[in-house]
Design a protein around this motif. Structure first.
Motif, PDB file in Angstrom:
ATOM      1  N   LEU A  93      29.337  -1.473   7.162  1.00 45.51           N
ATOM      2  CA  LEU A  93      29.497  -1.748   7.984  1.00 45.51           C
ATOM      3  C   LEU A  93      30.524  -1.698   8.727  1.00 45.51           C
ATOM      4  N   ALA A  94      32.038  -2.189   7.898  1.00 49.23           N
ATOM      5  CA  ALA A  94      33.351  -1.643   8.012  1.00 49.23           C
ATOM      6  C   ALA A  94      33.680  -0.014   8.066  1.00 49.23           C
ATOM      7  N   LEU A  95      32.819   0.998   7.647  1.00 45.13           N
ATOM      8  CA  LEU A  95      33.110   2.793   7.985  1.00 45.13           C
ATOM      9  C   LEU A  95      32.432   2.471  10.014  1.00 45.13           C
ATOM     10  N   TRP A  96      31.661   1.647   9.843  1.00 49.23           N
ATOM     11  CA  TRP A  96      30.669   1.424  11.162  1.00 49.23           C
ATOM     12  C   TRP A  96      31.319   0.832  12.415  1.00 49.23           C
ATOM     13  N   GLY A  97      32.110   0.097  11.982  1.00 46.43           N
ATOM     14  CA  GLY A  97      32.942  -0.559  13.082  1.00 46.43           C
ATOM     15  C   GLY A  97      34.500   0.540  13.278  1.00 46.43           C
ATOM     16  N   ARG A  98      35.263   0.618  12.221  1.00 45.35           N
ATOM     17  CA  ARG A  98      35.666   2.353  12.509  1.00 45.35           C
ATOM     18  C   ARG A  98      35.154   3.527  13.857  1.00 45.35           C
ATOM     19  N   ARG A  99      34.011   3.642  13.183  1.00 43.64           N
ATOM     20  CA  ARG A  99      33.481   4.739  14.384  1.00 43.64           C
ATOM     21  C   ARG A  99      32.950   4.414  15.752  1.00 43.64           C
ATOM     22  N   LEU A 100      33.372   3.173  15.488  1.00 41.70           N
ATOM     23  CA  LEU A 100      32.631   2.236  16.779  1.00 41.70           C
ATOM     24  C   LEU A 100      34.198   2.361  17.802  1.00 41.70           C
ATOM     25  N   MET A 101      35.131   1.584  17.068  1.00 40.47           N
ATOM     26  CA  MET A 101      35.987   1.784  17.653  1.00 40.47           C
ATOM     27  C   MET A 101      36.791   3.422  18.362  1.00 40.47           C
ATOM     28  N   GLY A 102      36.787   3.952  17.445  1.00 39.88           N
ATOM     29  CA  GLY A 102      37.032   5.325  17.884  1.00 39.88           C
ATOM     30  C   GLY A 102      36.675   6.221  18.918  1.00 39.88           C
TER      31      GLY A 102
END
Length: 232
Positions: A167-176
Motif C-alpha cells: 500500500l505504501a508503493l501504491w500511495g507513491r504511485r498515486l501521488m506521482g
C-alpha cells in the motif's frame, strides 16, 4: 496551505480571470462526479456490508459537492457540463493509470487523491474573489469519513503487516500520477495558470511559485501517508 507570493485578484470582470475561474470550477466539478463514480464502483469490492455502506457514504458526499458546483455554474449563466467537458480526458487518464486491485487500494486512492485535490484547490483559492473562494472551500470541507479510512487501513495492516509495503508503493504511485496530471492541467490552461499565480493583476506563470506549491503538496502527502501508517 496557501500561496502568499501575490495578492488576490482585484476584479472579477476581467475576461481572463473569469475564464480561469470557470476552468477551475469545471475541473473541480468533474473531479467530484468522477470520485463519486469511482467510489461507487469501489464499494462493490468491500468485504462486508458495513464497509460497503461507509464507502457508499463517501460517494454520496462527493455527489453533494458536485451538486453545489453545478448549481453555482447554472446560477452564473454557465453550462456546467460544458465547463466540465475539457477535463474528461485528464481524469480518465488518471483513473486508467490508477485502477485499484482491491478495496484497500481503493480506500487509499480515495484518501490520498481527495487529500491532494483539496490541497491543490485550496492553494488556488487564495487568488479567487470572495464568493468563488467561499464556494471552493465549502466544496472541499471535510466529509467526516476520513477517520473511517485511516482506521480501516491501519486495522488491515495490523492483521497482515505485509500489506504495508504494497500500500505504501501504491500511495507513491498515486501521488506521482496525480502530480503529473495536475502539472499538465496547469500547463495547458493559460487562464487557470494566470489565476493560480496571482490573477489578473499578475498575468503569466511564475514557475518558481508553482514549484513551491508542488513541494508543499508533496509534504502534505507524506503526512497523510504517515497518518495511514504507511511510509511515503
Amino acid at each position: 496551505m496557501v500561496l502568499n507570493d501575490v495578492p488576490p485578484p482585484s476584479t472579477v470582470d476581467d475576461p481572463v480571470y473569469r475564464t480561469g475561474v470557470l476552468e477551475l470550477l469545471g475541473l473541480l466539478a468533474y473531479g467530484e462526479i468522477s470520485a463519486c463514480e469511482r467510489l461507487a464502483e469501489d464499494a462493490k469490492m468491500a468485504p462486508d456490508l458495513r464497509l460497503k455502506v461507509e464507502i457508499a457514504a463517501m460517494a454520496s458526499a462527493e455527489f453533494g459537492h458536485f451538486a453545489k458546483l453545478r448549481d453555482h455554474l447554472v446560477a452564473i449563466g454557465e453550462d456546467p457540463f460544458e465547463a466540465m467537458r475539457p477535463f474528461a480526458a485528464t481524469f480518465e487518464r488518471y483513473h486508467q493509470h490508477t485502477k485499484p486491485s482491491d478495496w484497500l487500494e481503493g480506500l487509499v486512492k480515495a484518501y490520498v487523491g481527495d487529500g491532494l485535490a483539496a490541497d491543490f484547490y485550496r492553494e488556488i483559492a487564495a487568488y479567487l474573489d470572495a464568493e468563488t473562494r467561499e464556494l471552493v472551500l465549502e466544496t472541499l470541507s471535510g466529509t467526516g469519513h476520513s477517520e473511517f479510512v485511516v482506521e480501516a487501513i491501519r486495522a488491515a495492516i495490523e492483521q497482515d503487516p505485509r500489506l504495508g509495503g504494497r500500500l505504501a508503493l501504491w500511495g507513491r504511485r498515486l501521488m506521482g500520477e496525480a502530480l503529473s496530471q495536475a502539472q499538465m492541467v496547469v500547463a495547458e490552461r493559460d487562464a487557470l495558470s494566470t489565476v493560480l499565480v496571482g490573477g489578473v493583476d499578475h498575468p503569466g506563470m511564475d514557475l518558481a511559485a508553482i514549484g513551491r506549491m508542488f513541494t508543499r503538496l508533496t509534504e502534505a502527502h507524506a503526512a497523510r501517508m504517515e497518518k495511514l501508517g504507511l511510509a511515503a
